[in-house]
Enzyme design. Sequence first.
Site, PDB file in Angstrom:
ATOM      1  N   HIS A  75      48.989  44.349   5.458  1.00 13.37           N
ATOM      2  CA  HIS A  75      49.504  43.029   5.813  1.00 13.37           C
ATOM      3  C   HIS A  75      49.519  42.916   7.335  1.00 13.37           C
ATOM      4  CE1 HIS A  75      52.593  39.659   4.809  1.00 13.37           C
ATOM      5  NE2 HIS A  75      51.996  39.406   5.963  1.00 13.37           N
ATOM      6  N   GLU A 119      46.955  41.054   2.775  1.00 17.70           N
ATOM      7  CA  GLU A 119      47.994  40.023   2.680  1.00 17.70           C
ATOM      8  C   GLU A 119      48.197  39.353   4.023  1.00 17.70           C
ATOM      9  OE1 GLU A 119      50.930  42.210  -0.591  1.00 17.70           O
ATOM     10  OE2 GLU A 119      51.531  42.075   1.510  1.00 17.70           O
ATOM     11  N   HIS A 148      57.422  43.727  -3.469  1.00 14.66           N
ATOM     12  CA  HIS A 148      58.525  43.612  -2.526  1.00 14.66           C
ATOM     13  C   HIS A 148      59.795  44.260  -3.104  1.00 14.66           C
ATOM     14  CE1 HIS A 148      59.457  41.865   1.440  1.00 14.66           C
ATOM     15  NE2 HIS A 148      60.694  42.065   1.042  1.00 14.66           N
TER      16      HIS A 148
END
Length: 237
Positions: free
Chosen positions: A43, A70, A190
């Site tokens: 990410h 991401e 997450h």
Amino acid sequence: MTKLSVNINKIATLRNARGGNVPDLLKAAKDIQGFGAQGITIHPRPDERHIRYQDARDLKSVVYTEYNIEGNPEKQFVDLVLEVKPDQVTLVPDAVDAITSNSGWDTIKHKDFLVDVIAEFKRNGIRTSIFVDPVIEMIDGAAETGADRIELYTESFATEYANGNEQSVIVYAAAAKRAGELHIGVNAGHDLSLDNLKFFKQNVPNLLEVSIGHALISEALYLGLENVVSMYLHRLK
């Protein structure tokens, strides 16, 4: 079996803390795949405080499982993804100064924007996933954007589960069921961890992939990286 994609941002954070190339991010990615993980996630953020944009390019030749990038689809990120062409791009609406992702897309409010971005990625052969909260309306909205998958934002589940509230998984199960009805694939990520992953997997249908970084790398400090990857895979069986 649900696939495990390991987010290696925290390895990059540790490397960047001292400069140089220790730990070696590319070697870590190779090793994690060798330990059995079915994907690598990164990410990158505009300030490059962990994953650098060059890392995304360098990892292309290293990741032989599934490569997932991401990020917030601003121009710099979109250009990077179109250059690297990972297997999957996951669109996350995080602010530039966000410490970590903290909400899913409003797929109704941002429908037109998402339609355009997703179409561009899909024209380039990149599977698209949208980071969403477990809200039926947002799942319905995701279907209208042309996304291939959603990624359920699981922080609230993890928090509630740690407090003994197992019922928190119900809304995730309903969201995943609805996605299945709409022929959208389901990912999740997450704050999933060794403590809560098995329960989540057992109760959420149609789960294709989980992306896990912070907890996995933290647990590896005590248990070892190879051992922890194996433990996650066991919980996903």
